[in-house]
Design an enzyme around this catalytic site. Structure first.
Site, PDB file in Angstrom:
ATOM      1  N   GLY A   1      56.779  44.717  -1.071  1.00 16.05           N
ATOM      2  CA  GLY A   1      56.832  45.102   0.328  1.00 16.05           C
ATOM      3  C   GLY A   1      55.979  44.190   1.152  1.00 16.05           C
TER       4      GLY A   1
ATOM      5  N   GLY B   1      52.314  44.426  -0.187  1.00 18.29           N
ATOM      6  CA  GLY B   1      51.910  44.139  -1.552  1.00 18.29           C
ATOM      7  C   GLY B   1      53.008  44.461  -2.527  1.00 18.29           C
TER       8      GLY B   1
ATOM      9  CE  LYS C   1      52.794  49.371  -1.486  1.00 20.01           C
ATOM     10  NZ  LYS C   1      53.470  49.569  -0.230  1.00 20.01           N
TER      11      LYS C   1
ATOM     12  CG  ASP D   1      57.746  48.545   7.983  1.00 19.73           C
ATOM     13  OD1 ASP D   1      57.349  47.882   6.999  1.00 19.73           O
ATOM     14  OD2 ASP D   1      58.838  48.333   8.538  1.00 19.73           O
TER      15      ASP D   1
END
Ligand SMILES: *[C@@H]1O[C@H](CO)[C@@H](O)[C@H](O)[C@H]1NC(C)=O
Ligand SMILES: *[C@@H]1O[C@H](CO)[C@@H](O)[C@H](O)[C@H]1NC(C)=O
Ligand SMILES: *[C@@H]1O[C@H](CO)[C@@H](O)[C@H](O)[C@H]1NC(C)=O
Ligand SMILES: *[C@@H]1O[C@H](CO)[C@@H](O)[C@H](O)[C@H]1NC(C)=O
Length: 797
Positions: A518, A521, A536, A630
């Protein structure tokens, strides 16, 4: 000769007989008692204490025990561990090679006094201690060394010692409460899980320990012969448990018992009572067990769904209206709902009409909440619970609303008059037919019992599973916390575990299995404990202080909603910053929506509603407002049941600290970006509404929002297409003849209109996510949307 021999034998037998009977309290090897209703106990020399079988709870239940012989109710002060009852005909014997042995009528051994041998005699001391001696009066075993639930004057408890409460005043099986002198010198009371033996946070701590100065810490709990109880510190100082000067003068019996309600009390009783008297309490701990025993992972002083009230002396457990006792003989146990909690379909369109509330005053369950709405009013609090199939109870207090799931724990009565609990039930289930959980007429009772036992079976099973889940969770999350110790209640509410980088390297097998990439990361699959997680690895090195990172991570950790991916932990070590999330088995919405087979309309609309709820929570319901920035199909994950879970929220803030509300930098993904990102105007929660609108149109049509990379003006073709199809009344073209959607025409039209309202270029025209929710669920009518771009007026900027 023969006569003399005979006389000697005779004398020996008589002596033995006398010795075995009593007088001086001694018991000879070979003596035994049989459990019958007229059995005489072994008495101490003063006759004050007795050792033998005591009938409890009906004729055929005998408890091997020690009791006060001269007190009318013959209060029991000792029994072998776990208080097992035995039937008529059971036997206790003092044997040379094995000490005290308890056997049932079939001769099977039930209990024995440890592994001892070479026994010379037994002795019932006037202090209440039954002692087994070897040769040379060497003590081999003593009941004082294995306290059941009571300590007596002259008794000492060493570090590591402890005792359990009984289930009830008449059932001596091990109860839920425990008193221990911990190896660190603290005297603590805690709740334990009777199935697993797990212990929860202490609800009383003496504080007699000191890390830096161990000479200060507790060594023994001493109950002295005069009736004072205290903790003796290593340095010889006393920590008083019995307040100085609190003992009545005169001749009294004293005892300190961990009662079945979890309170540790010291009692006294006059040795020469003038009239009918009872045991009186001198002191007790904790002050108020209803409040003090709160630990979000335990049930509290009363069982699940039960409510505790404290009258200044003792706690009282009572099932709330709409609930009744799982085990009618155990009033402080769990309560089961008198109705069937259901969560059939999350399509909660019609929560209204199907459910209603039982209203309770001044009752609170401070934990088990999964959503906190602040501010709220009573009506929005109730309707939010109605619409949410997970919501079992809503608590409303001072403009705040908490939604709770079953089972509820740590329930208590509160003084404040403005706390209201709303218990949701399914209309038609008639919970109020039996509002106090009283048995109905005899005729109904039989069926009630059948239903009850079915429910009982399932509930016990559910609670068992829940306990298991809680325990597993506990192990996973707190695996670094040594078990078997207590922890002092923490002031900090979110206690998000932090992991070392090395732990996460191991958890992910060296970051081997990549789940996705993404903007922030790469995400890897990992295993922590037995739980599969998503780790993540943030690729942006943020040059802010660790404290700020932790603050932001805590904000994310505080969000709990069924439509958000839950953060489980983090790592902040040197340049490495990682976040550990729950793992979602069904991948991203992007894969689901644009894969080979088109998901059903039902699945799609369910997902759309879920995302809207999650976003509304981020915007309006969680303690710190979070703008996602987002929203797109790649950032929506699906769990085992295809519930939508929003991921990556909080990232914008996390990676852009001191973010001003103007476009210092564009976040998000082209195609989903609201126009204000490109203009010098403030960024608000409405940017998420815009992105959600695009996403909704994608979900409806299973088409991607096409992006013209070089064109900054008419960015997204899908919104244009949607507007054209809507205006021309050609929704079938928009959904490419999806029959399932076309048959659900009202919902389809509603969804498209909501989508068009969300993508209005003028942000003030876009609805809030709360309103979007209401529109999607049919709560309010949707009016015709204007053209998304023509309505935009330049004067706003
Ligand atoms: C009975 O207990 C008292 C007090 O602990 C002790 O002094 C005495 O020696 C005991 N008697 C016997 C026979 O063990
Ligand atoms: C005491 O409680 C235990 C555990 O709930 C139960 O199994 C047992 O049957 C009870 N004993 C009596 C005599 O009621
Ligand atoms: C209390 O219960 C624990 C299990 O939770 C057990 O290990 C311990 O032996 C019990 N203590 C007594 C005195 O029965
Ligand atoms: C430890 O505690 C004792 C008693 O409270 C005190 O006298 C002593 O100075 C303490 N020692 C240290 C090193 O703090």
């Amino acid at each position: 000769m023969a006569a003399a021999q005979l006389r000697l034998v005779f004398i020996t037998i008589v002596l033995r007989f006398i010795a075995a009977q009593q007088n001086d309290g001694s018991v000879s090897v070979g003596a035994s008692l049989k459990a019958t209703s007229d059995v005489k106990p072994w008495l101490s020399s003063s006759g004050e204490f007795a050792f033998g079988f005591k009938q409890v709870q009906g004729n055929d239940n005998f408890l091997l025990s020690i009791w006060y012989e001269k007190i009318p109710d013959k209060t029991i002060v000792w029994y072998p561990e776990e208080g097992r009852m035995v039937p008529t005909g059971s036997k206790v014997e003092l044997l040379r090679e094995s000490g005290l042995v308890l056997t049932d009528p079939q001769g099977t051994e039930v209990w024995r006094s440890g592994s001892i041998s070479g026994v010379a005699s037994g002795f019932m001391n006037d202090t209440g201690n039954f002692v087994v001696f070897g040769g040379n009066s060497r003590k081999l075993w003593g009941s004082y060394d294995f306290p059941a639930n009571t300590l007596l004057p002259t008794q000492v408890m060493e570090r590591g010692g402890g005792m359990n409460s009984t289930i009830s005043p008449t059932n001596f099986s091990g109860g839920r409460f425990q008193l221990r002198l911990l190896p660190d010198g603290n005297l603590v009371l805690n709740i334990r899980d009777t199935l697993s033996g797990n212990t929860y946070d202490a609800y009383y701590i003496s504080g007699t320990y000191d890390d830096s100065n161990s000479t200060n810490s507790g060594e023994q709990v001493i109950f002295d012969a005069t009736g004072y109880m205290y903790i003796l510190r290593r340095n010889g100082q006393r920590f008083d448990l019995t307040p100085r000067g609190s003992l009545p003068s005169g001749d009294y019996y004293h005892r300190a018992t961990l009662d079945s309600d979890g309170v540790f009390r010291q009692y006294y009783f006059p040795k020469n009572p003038i009239s009918n008297t009872n045991w009186e309490v001198i002191w007790f701990v904790p002050d108020n067990i209803c409040v003090d025993s709160s630990d979000r992972s335990s049930t509290g002083a009363c069982g699940f769904n039960n409510v505790c009230s404290f009258d200044g002396n003792r706690p009282n457990c009572e099932c709330p209206k709409g609930f009744s006792l799982l085990d009618p003989n155990n009033p402080s146990g769990d309560c089961k709902p008198d109705f069937t909690p259901t969560c059939d379909e999350v399509d909660s369109n019609n929560g209204r009409g199907m459910f209603d509330f039982i209203e309770l005053q001044n009752i609170d369950w401070p934990f088990s909440d999964y959503v906190h709405m602040n501010p709220s009013n009573e009506n929005t609090c109730k309707s939010s619970c109605l619409e949410d199939c997970f919501c079992a109870v809503a608590i409303y207090r001072d403009t705040q609303c908490w939604k709770k799931k079953l089972p509820l724990s740590n329930g208590r009565k509160v003084d404040s008059a403005n706390v209201r609990a709303f218990v949701k039930y399914q209309i038609g289930d008639h919970p109020l037919q039996n509002p106090l959980g009283l048995p109905g007429k005899n005729k109904d009772r039989r069926s009630l019992i059948v239903v009850g036992s079915v429910l009982l079976g399932t509930s016990v099973f559910i609670i068992f599973v829940l306990t298991g889940v809680i325990c597993v969770g506990f192990f996973v999350i707190y695996k670094k916390k040594p078990m078997n110790t207590y922890s002092i209640r923490k002031a900090v509410e979110t206690n998000l575990p932090s992991f070392t980088y090395q732990e996460l390297v191991e958890a992910t097998d060296g970051f081997k299995d990549e789940l996705g990439k993404g903007g922030f990361g790469i995400v890897y699959k990992g295993v922590i404990g037995k739980k599969i997680v998503a780790v993540k690895k943030l690729n942006t090195v943020v040059h802010d202080s660790d404290k700020e990172f932790k603050t932001e991570v805590d904000t994310i950790a505080k969000t709990h909603h069924k439509n958000l991916v839950q953060l489980l932990g983090y790592c902040d070590e040197g340049d490495q910053r990682l976040l550990v999330y729950e793992y979602m088995s069904n991948g991203t919405l992007a894969m689901f929506l644009f894969g080979d087979t088109r998901p059903t309309w039902r699945q799609r609309s369910h997902i759309a509603v879920g995302i809207a709820k999650g976003l509304a929570y981020l915007h309006e319901e969680c303690s710190t407002q979070i703008i996602h920035c987002d929203i797109k199909p790649k950032n929506i994950l699906l769990d085992d049941y295809c519930n939508a879970k929003i991921s990556d929220f909080g990232m914008a803030k996390l990676l852009m600290l001191n973010q001003s509300h103007t476009n210092t930098g564009i976040r998000g993904t082209k195609g989903y970006l609201a126009p204000e990102w490109f203009r010098n105007t403030p960024v608000t929660i409405k940017v998420d509404v815009y992105s959600f609108g695009v996403l909704l149109l994608e979900i409806i049509s299973c088409r991607k929002s096409l992006v013209f990379e070089s064109d900054d003006e008419g960015m997204v073709v899908l919104t244009d297409l949607a507007w054209d199809c809507y205006q021309e009344g050609r929704l079938e073209a928009f959904v490419e003849n999806d029959l399932e959607a076309l048959n659900d025409h009202k919902k389809l039209a509603t969804f498209v209109m909501v989508g068009l309202w969300c993508v209005q270029e003028n942000s003030s025209l876009r609805p809030t996510m709360r309103k979007v929710n209401q529109m999607l669920e049919g709560g309010i009518e949707v009016v015709e949307p204007p053209c998304p771009y023509s309505s935009f007026s330049v004067t706003n900027y």
